[in-house]
Design a protein around this motif. Structure first.
Motif, PDB file in Angstrom:
ATOM      1  N   ALA A 168       0.832  -1.208   0.000  1.00 16.67           N
ATOM      2  CA  ALA A 168       0.000   0.000   0.000  1.00 16.67           C
ATOM      3  C   ALA A 168       0.866   1.257   0.000  1.00 16.67           C
ATOM      4  O   ALA A 168       0.584   2.218  -0.719  1.00 16.67           O
ATOM      5  CB  ALA A 168      -0.938  -0.007   1.205  1.00 16.67           C
ATOM      6  N   LEU A 169       1.932   1.250   0.791  1.00 19.86           N
ATOM      7  CA  LEU A 169       2.823   2.408   0.839  1.00 19.86           C
ATOM      8  C   LEU A 169       3.541   2.611  -0.494  1.00 19.86           C
ATOM      9  O   LEU A 169       3.684   3.749  -0.960  1.00 19.86           O
ATOM     10  CB  LEU A 169       3.835   2.251   1.973  1.00 19.86           C
ATOM     11  N   ALA A 170       3.974   1.524  -1.120  1.00 20.27           N
ATOM     12  CA  ALA A 170       4.635   1.633  -2.430  1.00 20.27           C
ATOM     13  C   ALA A 170       3.675   2.203  -3.468  1.00 20.27           C
ATOM     14  O   ALA A 170       4.059   3.052  -4.285  1.00 20.27           O
ATOM     15  CB  ALA A 170       5.155   0.265  -2.869  1.00 20.27           C
ATOM     16  N   LEU A 171       2.431   1.766  -3.430  1.00 25.51           N
ATOM     17  CA  LEU A 171       1.428   2.287  -4.366  1.00 25.51           C
ATOM     18  C   LEU A 171       1.191   3.780  -4.131  1.00 25.51           C
ATOM     19  O   LEU A 171       1.101   4.560  -5.080  1.00 25.51           O
ATOM     20  CB  LEU A 171       0.130   1.505  -4.213  1.00 25.51           C
ATOM     21  N   ALA A 172       1.113   4.179  -2.872  1.00 21.56           N
ATOM     22  CA  ALA A 172       0.878   5.594  -2.552  1.00 21.56           C
ATOM     23  C   ALA A 172       2.058   6.471  -2.973  1.00 21.56           C
ATOM     24  O   ALA A 172       1.873   7.618  -3.375  1.00 21.56           O
ATOM     25  CB  ALA A 172       0.618   5.748  -1.054  1.00 21.56           C
ATOM     26  N   ARG A 173       3.275   5.933  -2.898  1.00 19.80           N
ATOM     27  CA  ARG A 173       4.472   6.700  -3.270  1.00 19.80           C
ATOM     28  C   ARG A 173       4.682   6.781  -4.782  1.00 19.80           C
ATOM     29  O   ARG A 173       5.337   7.695  -5.276  1.00 19.80           O
ATOM     30  CB  ARG A 173       5.720   6.059  -2.647  1.00 19.80           C
ATOM     31  N   SER A 174       4.137   5.826  -5.518  1.00 15.30           N
ATOM     32  CA  SER A 174       4.462   5.705  -6.945  1.00 15.30           C
ATOM     33  C   SER A 174       4.211   6.966  -7.778  1.00 15.30           C
ATOM     34  O   SER A 174       5.024   7.262  -8.661  1.00 15.30           O
ATOM     35  CB  SER A 174       3.752   4.496  -7.555  1.00 15.30           C
ATOM     36  N   PRO A 175       3.155   7.762  -7.549  1.00 11.54           N
ATOM     37  CA  PRO A 175       2.990   8.968  -8.374  1.00 11.54           C
ATOM     38  C   PRO A 175       4.072  10.026  -8.140  1.00 11.54           C
ATOM     39  O   PRO A 175       4.224  10.949  -8.930  1.00 11.54           O
ATOM     40  CB  PRO A 175       1.625   9.520  -7.954  1.00 11.54           C
ATOM     41  N   PHE A 176       4.821   9.883  -7.048  1.00 16.32           N
ATOM     42  CA  PHE A 176       5.790  10.921  -6.685  1.00 16.32           C
ATOM     43  C   PHE A 176       7.234  10.488  -6.896  1.00 16.32           C
ATOM     44  O   PHE A 176       8.152  11.214  -6.533  1.00 16.32           O
ATOM     45  CB  PHE A 176       5.557  11.345  -5.228  1.00 16.32           C
ATOM     46  N   GLU A 177       7.436   9.308  -7.497  1.00 10.87           N
ATOM     47  CA  GLU A 177       8.795   8.839  -7.766  1.00 10.87           C
ATOM     48  C   GLU A 177       9.483   9.799  -8.727  1.00 10.87           C
ATOM     49  O   GLU A 177       8.936  10.177  -9.757  1.00 10.87           O
ATOM     50  CB  GLU A 177       8.771   7.429  -8.344  1.00 10.87           C
ATOM     51  N   GLY A 178      10.677  10.237  -8.360  1.00 13.33           N
ATOM     52  CA  GLY A 178      11.443  11.133  -9.211  1.00 13.33           C
ATOM     53  C   GLY A 178      10.977  12.571  -9.176  1.00 13.33           C
ATOM     54  O   GLY A 178      11.475  13.399  -9.926  1.00 13.33           O
TER      55      GLY A 178
END
Length: 118
Positions: free
Chosen positions: A15-25
């Protein structure tokens, strides 16, 4: 001493990885984060981290809630009643800020509470 039912760490991590994915980079300190599109995407989000089965005891159920710790919550259920607890991880900019938990029995919601900033 009550038994605290835990949500699977693997589910929380996903869930945390999914929440972070739009903000990668993305540079969260850049002026680009002030655009209407960025602000809209950066609003609070709640991502499901799954459900666990549990059983009521002493008119309560006890859970280990991510980012909140061990809690026992009151439920108006006879001892031994099977229930389900589901957790959503709350985030802003992909950073965890809290968790919301719902307890259901026989398909009906019997308790809901959020912890932290949701």
């Amino acid at each position: 001493m009550p038994e605290y039912i835990e949500f699977p760490q693997e589910n929380i991590d996903k869930a945390l990885a999914l929440a972070r994915s739009p903000f990668e980079g993305v540079d969260l300190q850049s002026a680009d984060m002030l655009t209407p599109e960025a602000v809209a995407q950066a609003g609070p989000a709640a991502v499901s981290a799954g459900c666990v089965a549990l059983r009521s005891e002493g008119k309560k159920v006890c859970l280990k809630v991510p980012f909140a710790g061990n809690i026992c919550v009151p439920v108006d259920l006879p001892d031994g009643t099977f229930a389900e607890a589901c957790v959503d991880i709350c985030t802003r900019f992909g950073v965890p800020t809290g968790a919301c938990v719902v307890v259901r029995a026989a398909g009906k919601q019997v308790w809901r509470q959020c912890f932290g900033w949701c």
